[in-house]
Motif scaffolding. Structure first.
Motif, PDB file in Angstrom:
ATOM      1  N   GLU A 177      46.871  38.123   8.343  1.00  0.00           N
ATOM      2  CA  GLU A 177      46.440  36.844   8.901  1.00  0.00           C
ATOM      3  C   GLU A 177      45.042  36.966   9.489  1.00  0.00           C
ATOM      4  O   GLU A 177      44.721  37.956  10.150  1.00  0.00           O
ATOM      5  CB  GLU A 177      47.434  36.381   9.970  1.00  0.00           C
ATOM      6  N   TYR A 178      44.231  35.919   9.265  1.00  0.00           N
ATOM      7  CA  TYR A 178      42.842  35.896   9.729  1.00  0.00           C
ATOM      8  C   TYR A 178      42.578  34.623  10.519  1.00  0.00           C
ATOM      9  O   TYR A 178      43.118  33.566  10.202  1.00  0.00           O
ATOM     10  CB  TYR A 178      41.885  35.987   8.540  1.00  0.00           C
ATOM     11  N   THR A 179      41.741  34.753  11.520  1.00  0.00           N
ATOM     12  CA  THR A 179      41.330  33.615  12.339  1.00  0.00           C
ATOM     13  C   THR A 179      39.816  33.515  12.282  1.00  0.00           C
ATOM     14  O   THR A 179      39.109  34.518  12.466  1.00  0.00           O
ATOM     15  CB  THR A 179      41.771  33.787  13.808  1.00  0.00           C
ATOM     16  N   VAL A 180      39.323  32.313  12.028  1.00  0.00           N
ATOM     17  CA  VAL A 180      37.889  32.035  12.031  1.00  0.00           C
ATOM     18  C   VAL A 180      37.611  31.156  13.244  1.00  0.00           C
ATOM     19  O   VAL A 180      38.204  30.086  13.389  1.00  0.00           O
ATOM     20  CB  VAL A 180      37.452  31.299  10.745  1.00  0.00           C
ATOM     21  N   GLN A 181      36.748  31.622  14.126  1.00  0.00           N
ATOM     22  CA  GLN A 181      36.358  30.851  15.304  1.00  0.00           C
ATOM     23  C   GLN A 181      34.878  30.537  15.207  1.00  0.00           C
ATOM     24  O   GLN A 181      34.076  31.430  14.929  1.00  0.00           O
ATOM     25  CB  GLN A 181      36.635  31.634  16.586  1.00  0.00           C
ATOM     26  N   TRP A 182      34.537  29.266  15.442  1.00  0.00           N
ATOM     27  CA  TRP A 182      33.127  28.875  15.438  1.00  0.00           C
ATOM     28  C   TRP A 182      32.805  28.158  16.742  1.00  0.00           C
ATOM     29  O   TRP A 182      33.683  27.595  17.399  1.00  0.00           O
ATOM     30  CB  TRP A 182      32.771  28.021  14.224  1.00  0.00           C
ATOM     31  N   ARG A 183      31.530  28.216  17.100  1.00  0.00           N
ATOM     32  CA  ARG A 183      31.043  27.532  18.302  1.00  0.00           C
ATOM     33  C   ARG A 183      29.653  27.023  17.982  1.00  0.00           C
ATOM     34  O   ARG A 183      28.867  27.677  17.303  1.00  0.00           O
ATOM     35  CB  ARG A 183      30.999  28.494  19.475  1.00  0.00           C
ATOM     36  N   GLY A 184      29.352  25.825  18.464  1.00  0.00           N
ATOM     37  CA  GLY A 184      28.036  25.250  18.201  1.00  0.00           C
ATOM     38  C   GLY A 184      27.660  24.228  19.244  1.00  0.00           C
ATOM     39  O   GLY A 184      28.431  23.901  20.145  1.00  0.00           O
ATOM     40  N   LEU A 185      26.448  23.731  19.107  1.00  0.00           N
ATOM     41  CA  LEU A 185      25.921  22.701  19.992  1.00  0.00           C
ATOM     42  C   LEU A 185      25.706  21.437  19.189  1.00  0.00           C
ATOM     43  O   LEU A 185      24.997  21.444  18.178  1.00  0.00           O
ATOM     44  CB  LEU A 185      24.587  23.140  20.608  1.00  0.00           C
ATOM     45  N   ALA A 186      26.308  20.344  19.667  1.00  0.00           N
ATOM     46  CA  ALA A 186      26.074  19.043  19.048  1.00  0.00           C
ATOM     47  C   ALA A 186      24.662  18.593  19.411  1.00  0.00           C
ATOM     48  O   ALA A 186      24.043  19.121  20.335  1.00  0.00           O
ATOM     49  CB  ALA A 186      27.111  18.039  19.547  1.00  0.00           C
ATOM     50  N   GLU A 187      24.166  17.614  18.685  1.00  0.00           N
ATOM     51  CA  GLU A 187      22.806  17.122  18.950  1.00  0.00           C
ATOM     52  C   GLU A 187      22.645  16.598  20.371  1.00  0.00           C
ATOM     53  O   GLU A 187      21.559  16.643  20.930  1.00  0.00           O
ATOM     54  CB  GLU A 187      22.425  16.040  17.945  1.00  0.00           C
ATOM     55  N   ASP A 188      23.751  16.119  20.978  1.00  0.00           N
ATOM     56  CA  ASP A 188      23.671  15.613  22.346  1.00  0.00           C
ATOM     57  C   ASP A 188      23.826  16.715  23.384  1.00  0.00           C
ATOM     58  O   ASP A 188      23.874  16.451  24.578  1.00  0.00           O
ATOM     59  CB  ASP A 188      24.702  14.504  22.580  1.00  0.00           C
ATOM     60  N   GLY A 189      23.909  17.990  22.936  1.00  0.00           N
ATOM     61  CA  GLY A 189      23.975  19.119  23.848  1.00  0.00           C
ATOM     62  C   GLY A 189      25.376  19.587  24.204  1.00  0.00           C
ATOM     63  O   GLY A 189      25.532  20.599  24.876  1.00  0.00           O
ATOM     64  N   HIS A 190      26.404  18.881  23.766  1.00  0.00           N
ATOM     65  CA  HIS A 190      27.774  19.298  24.075  1.00  0.00           C
ATOM     66  C   HIS A 190      28.144  20.545  23.273  1.00  0.00           C
ATOM     67  O   HIS A 190      27.841  20.634  22.083  1.00  0.00           O
ATOM     68  CB  HIS A 190      28.775  18.186  23.758  1.00  0.00           C
ATOM     69  N   VAL A 191      28.807  21.474  23.930  1.00  0.00           N
ATOM     70  CA  VAL A 191      29.304  22.667  23.251  1.00  0.00           C
ATOM     71  C   VAL A 191      30.582  22.295  22.522  1.00  0.00           C
ATOM     72  O   VAL A 191      31.487  21.708  23.093  1.00  0.00           O
ATOM     73  CB  VAL A 191      29.586  23.799  24.273  1.00  0.00           C
ATOM     74  N   MET A 192      30.637  22.619  21.256  1.00  0.00           N
ATOM     75  CA  MET A 192      31.796  22.312  20.424  1.00  0.00           C
ATOM     76  C   MET A 192      32.373  23.639  19.932  1.00  0.00           C
ATOM     77  O   MET A 192      31.622  24.567  19.627  1.00  0.00           O
ATOM     78  CB  MET A 192      31.391  21.459  19.225  1.00  0.00           C
ATOM     79  N   LEU A 193      33.686  23.720  19.825  1.00  0.00           N
ATOM     80  CA  LEU A 193      34.306  24.916  19.286  1.00  0.00           C
ATOM     81  C   LEU A 193      35.638  24.563  18.662  1.00  0.00           C
ATOM     82  O   LEU A 193      36.266  23.580  19.029  1.00  0.00           O
ATOM     83  CB  LEU A 193      34.474  25.993  20.354  1.00  0.00           C
ATOM     84  N   ASP A 194      36.026  25.377  17.700  1.00  0.00           N
ATOM     85  CA  ASP A 194      37.295  25.177  17.015  1.00  0.00           C
ATOM     86  C   ASP A 194      37.598  26.450  16.239  1.00  0.00           C
ATOM     87  O   ASP A 194      36.805  27.405  16.259  1.00  0.00           O
ATOM     88  CB  ASP A 194      37.228  23.962  16.089  1.00  0.00           C
ATOM     89  N   GLU A 195      38.712  26.456  15.570  1.00  0.00           N
ATOM     90  CA  GLU A 195      39.080  27.595  14.746  1.00  0.00           C
ATOM     91  C   GLU A 195      39.970  27.125  13.596  1.00  0.00           C
ATOM     92  O   GLU A 195      40.506  26.029  13.622  1.00  0.00           O
ATOM     93  CB  GLU A 195      39.813  28.651  15.558  1.00  0.00           C
ATOM     94  N   PHE A 196      40.053  27.982  12.588  1.00  0.00           N
ATOM     95  CA  PHE A 196      41.029  27.780  11.524  1.00  0.00           C
ATOM     96  C   PHE A 196      41.583  29.140  11.126  1.00  0.00           C
ATOM     97  O   PHE A 196      40.966  30.180  11.382  1.00  0.00           O
ATOM     98  CB  PHE A 196      40.454  26.999  10.333  1.00  0.00           C
ATOM     99  N   ARG A 197      42.773  29.116  10.571  1.00  0.00           N
ATOM    100  CA  ARG A 197      43.464  30.355  10.214  1.00  0.00           C
ATOM    101  C   ARG A 197      43.873  30.317   8.740  1.00  0.00           C
ATOM    102  O   ARG A 197      44.145  29.265   8.196  1.00  0.00           O
ATOM    103  CB  ARG A 197      44.708  30.523  11.091  1.00  0.00           C
ATOM    104  N   PHE A 198      43.916  31.502   8.160  1.00  0.00           N
ATOM    105  CA  PHE A 198      44.422  31.647   6.797  1.00  0.00           C
ATOM    106  C   PHE A 198      45.029  33.029   6.646  1.00  0.00           C
ATOM    107  O   PHE A 198      44.798  33.922   7.480  1.00  0.00           O
ATOM    108  CB  PHE A 198      43.307  31.394   5.759  1.00  0.00           C
ATOM    109  N   SER A 199      45.804  33.209   5.592  1.00  0.00           N
ATOM    110  CA  SER A 199      46.418  34.496   5.307  1.00  0.00           C
ATOM    111  C   SER A 199      45.987  34.969   3.934  1.00  0.00           C
ATOM    112  O   SER A 199      45.762  34.162   3.024  1.00  0.00           O
ATOM    113  CB  SER A 199      47.950  34.388   5.340  1.00  0.00           C
ATOM    114  N   VAL A 200      45.896  36.278   3.798  1.00  0.00           N
ATOM    115  CA  VAL A 200      45.587  36.918   2.505  1.00  0.00           C
ATOM    116  C   VAL A 200      46.838  37.683   2.085  1.00  0.00           C
ATOM    117  O   VAL A 200      47.435  38.399   2.890  1.00  0.00           O
ATOM    118  CB  VAL A 200      44.386  37.876   2.652  1.00  0.00           C
ATOM    119  N   ARG A 201      47.221  37.491   0.836  1.00  0.00           N
ATOM    120  CA  ARG A 201      48.360  38.285   0.340  1.00  0.00           C
ATOM    121  C   ARG A 201      47.931  39.149  -0.828  1.00  0.00           C
ATOM    122  O   ARG A 201      46.953  38.967  -1.452  1.00  0.00           O
ATOM    123  CB  ARG A 201      49.551  37.403  -0.030  1.00  0.00           C
TER     124      ARG A 201
END
Length: 119
Positions: free
Chosen positions: A95-119
């Protein structure tokens, strides 16, 4: 007859605090590759994310059963609606988790993640 609206701001504030952060976010993750919660056969050739608005991506990290995954490309910190990279080596099953973080144009910090599995 005068109506009292003193409680209204408090009720609205309480309602906003109960909303999940994703509903109040300015930039949303539209899709990913591999797709969130998917299972792929073998190591993916690319790992990508798409956004509904421009975002200055400052962090994009992948972790799996053996810890952090080395990536071929890192975010360039320029405004983008799409970021794509690839693992530097073959991903082992797990199982793998991808986490990203960024700045929106209005300066708000945005973050989220998605997961996937490799077989």
């Amino acid at each position: 007859m005068t109506r009292s609206t003193g409680a209204l701001p408090t009720v609205i504030a309480a309602f906003m605090l109960m909303l999940p952060p994703s509903l109040m976010a300015h930039v949303q993750q539209e899709r990913s590759e591999p797709e969130h919660e998917s299972t792929v056969d073998g190591s993916p050739e690319r790992i990508a994310v798409w956004f509904d608005q421009d975002l200055r991506l400052v962090s994009f990290e992948v972790s799996g059963p053996d810890g952090p995954v080395a990536l071929r490309r890192r975010p360039e910190r320029t405004l983008t609606r799409h970021f794509e990279t690839a693992p530097s080596s073959t991903l082992a099953p797990g199982e793998y988790t991808v986490q990203w973080r960024g700045l929106a144009e209005d300066g708000h910090v945005m973050l989220d993640e998605f997961r996937f599995s490799v077989r």
